[in-house]
Write a protein that holds these residues in place. Structure first.
Motif, PDB file in Angstrom:
ATOM      1  N   LEU A  58       0.830  -1.207   0.000  1.00 46.31           N
ATOM      2  CA  LEU A  58       0.000   0.000   0.000  1.00 46.31           C
ATOM      3  C   LEU A  58       0.866   1.259   0.000  1.00 46.31           C
ATOM      4  O   LEU A  58       2.083   1.180   0.135  1.00 46.31           O
ATOM      5  CB  LEU A  58      -0.897   0.001   1.245  1.00 46.31           C
ATOM      6  N   GLY A  59       0.186   2.411  -0.077  1.00 50.31           N
ATOM      7  CA  GLY A  59       0.894   3.686   0.122  1.00 50.31           C
ATOM      8  C   GLY A  59       1.021   4.501  -1.150  1.00 50.31           C
ATOM      9  O   GLY A  59       1.596   4.037  -2.126  1.00 50.31           O
ATOM     10  N   HIS A  60       0.482   5.733  -1.123  1.00 48.65           N
ATOM     11  CA  HIS A  60       0.491   6.555  -2.338  1.00 48.65           C
ATOM     12  C   HIS A  60       0.873   8.008  -2.062  1.00 48.65           C
ATOM     13  O   HIS A  60       0.433   8.911  -2.760  1.00 48.65           O
ATOM     14  CB  HIS A  60      -0.882   6.477  -3.009  1.00 48.65           C
ATOM     15  N   GLN A  61       1.666   8.234  -1.017  1.00 52.82           N
ATOM     16  CA  GLN A  61       2.191   9.600  -0.764  1.00 52.82           C
ATOM     17  C   GLN A  61       3.681   9.434  -0.540  1.00 52.82           C
ATOM     18  O   GLN A  61       4.158   9.510   0.580  1.00 52.82           O
ATOM     19  CB  GLN A  61       1.528  10.228   0.458  1.00 52.82           C
ATOM     20  N   ILE A  62       4.373   9.170  -1.649  1.00 53.91           N
ATOM     21  CA  ILE A  62       5.754   8.699  -1.591  1.00 53.91           C
ATOM     22  C   ILE A  62       6.735   9.820  -1.927  1.00 53.91           C
ATOM     23  O   ILE A  62       6.585  10.496  -2.943  1.00 53.91           O
ATOM     24  CB  ILE A  62       5.956   7.555  -2.616  1.00 53.91           C
ATOM     25  N   ILE A  63       7.739   9.989  -1.078  1.00 48.69           N
ATOM     26  CA  ILE A  63       8.860  10.869  -1.417  1.00 48.69           C
ATOM     27  C   ILE A  63      10.105   9.995  -1.414  1.00 48.69           C
ATOM     28  O   ILE A  63      10.336   9.226  -0.482  1.00 48.69           O
ATOM     29  CB  ILE A  63       9.054  11.995  -0.377  1.00 48.69           C
ATOM     30  N   GLY A  64      10.891  10.109  -2.493  1.00 47.09           N
ATOM     31  CA  GLY A  64      12.100   9.312  -2.565  1.00 47.09           C
ATOM     32  C   GLY A  64      13.089   9.919  -3.533  1.00 47.09           C
ATOM     33  O   GLY A  64      12.876  11.027  -4.050  1.00 47.09           O
ATOM     34  N   ARG A  65      14.171   9.185  -3.750  1.00 50.63           N
ATOM     35  CA  ARG A  65      15.199   9.658  -4.675  1.00 50.63           C
ATOM     36  C   ARG A  65      15.444   8.616  -5.758  1.00 50.63           C
ATOM     37  O   ARG A  65      15.401   7.414  -5.492  1.00 50.63           O
ATOM     38  CB  ARG A  65      16.491   9.997  -3.922  1.00 50.63           C
ATOM     39  N   VAL A  66      15.677   9.115  -6.971  1.00 47.56           N
ATOM     40  CA  VAL A  66      15.861   8.218  -8.115  1.00 47.56           C
ATOM     41  C   VAL A  66      17.167   7.455  -7.944  1.00 47.56           C
ATOM     42  O   VAL A  66      18.234   8.057  -7.784  1.00 47.56           O
ATOM     43  CB  VAL A  66      15.907   9.024  -9.429  1.00 47.56           C
ATOM     44  N   GLU A  67      17.085   6.132  -7.941  1.00 51.04           N
ATOM     45  CA  GLU A  67      18.298   5.344  -7.730  1.00 51.04           C
ATOM     46  C   GLU A  67      18.715   4.561  -8.977  1.00 51.04           C
ATOM     47  O   GLU A  67      19.862   4.199  -9.133  1.00 51.04           O
ATOM     48  CB  GLU A  67      18.102   4.391  -6.540  1.00 51.04           C
ATOM     49  N   ARG A  68      17.768   4.308  -9.871  1.00 46.55           N
ATOM     50  CA  ARG A  68      18.103   3.592 -11.103  1.00 46.55           C
ATOM     51  C   ARG A  68      17.177   4.079 -12.207  1.00 46.55           C
ATOM     52  O   ARG A  68      15.986   4.251 -11.973  1.00 46.55           O
ATOM     53  CB  ARG A  68      17.869   2.095 -10.866  1.00 46.55           C
ATOM     54  N   LEU A  69      17.735   4.298 -13.401  1.00 45.17           N
ATOM     55  CA  LEU A  69      16.945   4.839 -14.510  1.00 45.17           C
ATOM     56  C   LEU A  69      16.742   3.788 -15.584  1.00 45.17           C
ATOM     57  O   LEU A  69      17.682   3.076 -15.957  1.00 45.17           O
ATOM     58  CB  LEU A  69      17.681   6.014 -15.151  1.00 45.17           C
TER      59      LEU A  69
END
Ligand SMILES: [Zn+2]
Ligand SMILES: [Zn+2]
Length: 331
Positions: A58-69
């Motif tokens: 679950l979970g839809h208010q996500i803050i993160g950093r791009v680790e793989r493109l």
């Protein structure tokens, strides 16, 4: 934290589980998640009022950093801080999508509903459904803006409210406490209806002209009202205090109980309207995030650890979280 079957939250159905890291597709990014907000929609999913695709993260208010493109990503680079919200994807081709109503697309996919969400260390998202986060917010502060904030903004927009008009807010949780700040910024007069004395005090602190109980009569009729409560009884209360030609917006996905029978003369006559709000569009987020930074709206948050997700949701169900609940996943 994985949901495998529908259950009351009191049974602590979310279980810590090891899953392989998700692999990004060509236009996707793998994101290392810093925080994820907790939302009433998760309670609706866990308790079966809406049916997620199980098993689900679950979970839809996500803050993160791009680790793989993925090889075709051009809008983001490694290390970018970004947000992921409820809209995970839409078809982009149907008439709803073409007219900007992608929230109504038949192929709408929700984050943490059809696709794995943010109660985890990693997730993947298309570069077209991710948002850069204004610098003035910390990760935890930005998280509730993605749902409580952006959906609240959509509720407010769909209410049709104009400057100098009167707005009623029924229920005063995470979304309403952001909506009041936008409405005040737009020059509206705000009236708040809630059972909780604590919430009435917070409402006044945030600029409400008046705060009372849901069945109380406000000092003025309301041009627009937004109902954030999960109970059916609020609907006739709100319609009764609406001004002629006023509109009531229903902000929740599902009511816990039915709406009582309406009296046509008292509740609907004189061109009163009721409108529900479904999902969210990318434009809501693209418009709201910079507006929130400009006002500024800094949400109050209460932090929990990822393994405390069940407890955080239980407190949310009991109305015991001040502001917005956020799971802190990594630094
Ligand atoms: Zn939400
Ligand atoms: Zn579509």
């Amino acid at each position: 934290m994985v949901l495998k079957e529908i259950s009351a939250i009191e049974k602590k159905p979310l279980k810590m589980t090891d899953l392989p890291n998700p692999v990004p597709g060509p236009k996707e990014m793998m994101v290392k998640i810093s925080v994820c907000g907790v939302c009433h929609t998760e309670l609706d999913e866990i308790e079966g009022r809406i049916q997620p695709k199980l098993p689900i993260v679950l979970g839809h208010q996500i803050i993160g950093r791009v680790e793989r493109l993925g090889p075709e990503v051009i809008k983001f680079k490694l290390g970018d801080r970004m947000g992921i919200a409820w809209i995970n994807s839409a078809c982009g081709k149907c008439h709803f999508c073409q007219e900007g109503n992608e929230n109504l697309c038949l192929e709408f996919r929700g984050t943490g509903y059809h696709a794995h969400g943010g109660y985890a260390q990693y997730t993947v998202i298309s570069e077209n459904f991710a948002y850069l986060i204004p610098e003035r917010f910390s990760d935890a502060e930005a998280s509730p803006l993605l749902c409580a904030g952006a959906i609240g903004y959509r509720d407010l927009r769909l209410s049709g409210i104009k400057k100098d008009q009167t707005l009623g807010l029924f229920g005063f949780g995470a979304s309403a406490h952001i909506v009041i700040q936008v409405a005040k910024h737009w020059g509206c007069e705000v009236f708040v209806f809630t059972r909780s004395e604590e919430h009435r005090n917070l409402a006044k602190k945030l600029g409400a002209t008046w705060a009372g109980k849901p069945e109380d009569e406000p000092p003025k009729k309301l041009n627009c009202a937004i109902d954030f409560t999960p109970v059916g009884e609020t609907v006739p209360h709100a319609l009764k205090v609406l001004e002629k030609g006023g509109r009531l917006v229903l902000a929740v996905i599902r009511k816990r109980n039915s709406i009582p029978p309406l009296d046509y003369a008292q509740h609907l006559w004189d061109e009163k309207e009721i409108k529900s709000v479904a999902n969210i569009t990318r434009k809501d987020l693209q418009d709201f995030l910079p507006l929130a930074a400009e006002i500024p709206i800094i949400p109050e948050v209460q932090e929990f650890k990822l393994e405390e997700a069940n407890d955080a949701l239980m407190l949310l169900k009991q109305g015991k979280i001040q502001g917005a609940g956020v799971l802190k996943i990594c630094d």
